[in-house]
Write a protein that holds these residues in place. Sequence first.
Motif, PDB file in Angstrom:
ATOM      1  N   ILE A   1       0.862  -1.179   0.000  1.00  0.00           N
ATOM      2  CA  ILE A   1       0.000   0.000   0.000  1.00  0.00           C
ATOM      3  C   ILE A   1       0.899   1.229   0.000  1.00  0.00           C
ATOM      4  O   ILE A   1       1.639   1.473   0.950  1.00  0.00           O
ATOM      5  N   ALA A   2       0.818   1.985  -1.070  1.00  0.00           N
ATOM      6  CA  ALA A   2       1.609   3.205  -1.149  1.00  0.00           C
ATOM      7  C   ALA A   2       0.971   4.287  -0.283  1.00  0.00           C
ATOM      8  O   ALA A   2      -0.256   4.478  -0.320  1.00  0.00           O
ATOM      9  N   ASP A   3       1.805   4.975   0.482  1.00  0.00           N
ATOM     10  CA  ASP A   3       1.322   6.051   1.363  1.00  0.00           C
ATOM     11  C   ASP A   3       0.208   5.542   2.288  1.00  0.00           C
ATOM     12  O   ASP A   3      -0.931   6.022   2.275  1.00  0.00           O
TER      13      ASP A   3
ATOM     14  N   SER B   1      -2.422  12.810  -6.728  1.00  0.00           N
ATOM     15  CA  SER B   1      -1.279  12.479  -7.575  1.00  0.00           C
ATOM     16  C   SER B   1      -1.762  11.866  -8.887  1.00  0.00           C
ATOM     17  O   SER B   1      -2.928  11.472  -9.027  1.00  0.00           O
ATOM     18  N   GLY B   2      -0.851  11.745  -9.833  1.00  0.00           N
ATOM     19  CA  GLY B   2      -1.222  11.216 -11.144  1.00  0.00           C
ATOM     20  C   GLY B   2      -1.636   9.756 -11.094  1.00  0.00           C
ATOM     21  O   GLY B   2      -2.500   9.325 -11.883  1.00  0.00           O
ATOM     22  N   GLU B   3      -1.049   8.979 -10.204  1.00  0.00           N
ATOM     23  CA  GLU B   3      -1.351   7.550 -10.147  1.00  0.00           C
ATOM     24  C   GLU B   3      -2.649   7.242  -9.408  1.00  0.00           C
ATOM     25  O   GLU B   3      -3.235   6.179  -9.602  1.00  0.00           O
ATOM     26  N   GLY B   4      -3.081   8.121  -8.553  1.00  0.00           N
ATOM     27  CA  GLY B   4      -4.305   7.873  -7.801  1.00  0.00           C
ATOM     28  C   GLY B   4      -4.064   6.982  -6.595  1.00  0.00           C
ATOM     29  O   GLY B   4      -2.924   6.651  -6.239  1.00  0.00           O
ATOM     30  N   LEU B   5      -5.137   6.588  -5.960  1.00  0.00           N
ATOM     31  CA  LEU B   5      -5.073   5.792  -4.735  1.00  0.00           C
ATOM     32  C   LEU B   5      -5.882   4.513  -4.904  1.00  0.00           C
ATOM     33  O   LEU B   5      -7.051   4.549  -5.310  1.00  0.00           O
TER      34      LEU B   5
ATOM     35  N   HIS C   1     -10.267   2.511  -7.391  1.00  0.00           N
ATOM     36  CA  HIS C   1      -9.124   3.313  -7.800  1.00  0.00           C
ATOM     37  C   HIS C   1      -9.557   4.773  -7.829  1.00  0.00           C
ATOM     38  O   HIS C   1     -10.263   5.218  -8.730  1.00  0.00           O
ATOM     39  N   ALA C   2      -9.161   5.505  -6.795  1.00  0.00           N
ATOM     40  CA  ALA C   2      -9.609   6.886  -6.624  1.00  0.00           C
ATOM     41  C   ALA C   2      -8.601   7.840  -7.254  1.00  0.00           C
ATOM     42  O   ALA C   2      -7.426   7.850  -6.885  1.00  0.00           O
TER      43      ALA C   2
END
Length: 309
Positions: free
Chosen positions: A168-170, A182-186, A196-197
Amino acid sequence: SHSTRSDTDEVIRLPLRHVKRRRHTSRDTAAHAHASHPQHCFTDTQRTTMAMSSKFIGNNTALRSKATGAKSSRVVTAARRTMSRGSDSVWYGPDRPKWLGPFSEGTVPKYLTGEFPGDYGWDSAGLSADPETFAKYRESELIHARWAMAGAAGCVFPEILQKNGIDIADAVWFKAGSAVLSGEGLDYLGNPNLIHAQNIVAILGIQMLAMGLSEAYRTNGGPAGEGLDNLHPGGPFDPLGLADDPDTFAELKVKEIKNGRLAMFSLFGFYVQAIVTGKGPIQNWVDHVSDPGVNNGFAEIYTTKFTPN
């Protein structure tokens, strides 16, 4: 012995098995005929009118009984759901635990009677003196407590998943918003196939719509909430039947408000920790367990942040 009062009175003689019936007069005969065959004493029009009246009265009585029964059912349901205390619970009433323990004598205001869950007799600011104000504060506290419990779980759960090997990023709670922007989303729970937010406007819109409708339904009622308490509704909002038993329901109310108050205090701690350490609550707990003498609130706030250069 016996006594005779008139032609129409009974002659009473002891013993009772020898009681004689009174002599019948012409008036008695007419009255007997009227009682035995009332239909012969009325005209056809009178009998028709009486039949219609009886039918109307019977239907009207049935409707009133049905309405009264339905109303009574709703009242009983509402009373069961909105009850404030359990008869055998130690958390209610004048003998409940107080905020100063055995030293609480004379410190509890008279308007705090132990009727509601979580009442420990502490109101030094007099915020609960007015009943209407007390009701508003009690509702506000309970709603905030529920959101705090959900929020505290949301703050620690991603970090726990990350500590257990899930990518899990961040995962830190205060970086979730920047990840969405961010460009990649969450990715929720680290799974791109789940949610995918990427659009913060869409997220805010969905949250406001869902929360607004839920709160409007809770406060204004609806088909599924008619006659129920807007704080502890029960009914279709209690699919597990946790509130079916009144004593259990009273105990659960106390547990809910106690855990909710702890969650609100914990979230305040999460905020302070994030400002001071720049880490999430789970990582702060891991650091503290590894070296409690160095990683603690006093060392972080006073020693690190306020040490002269």
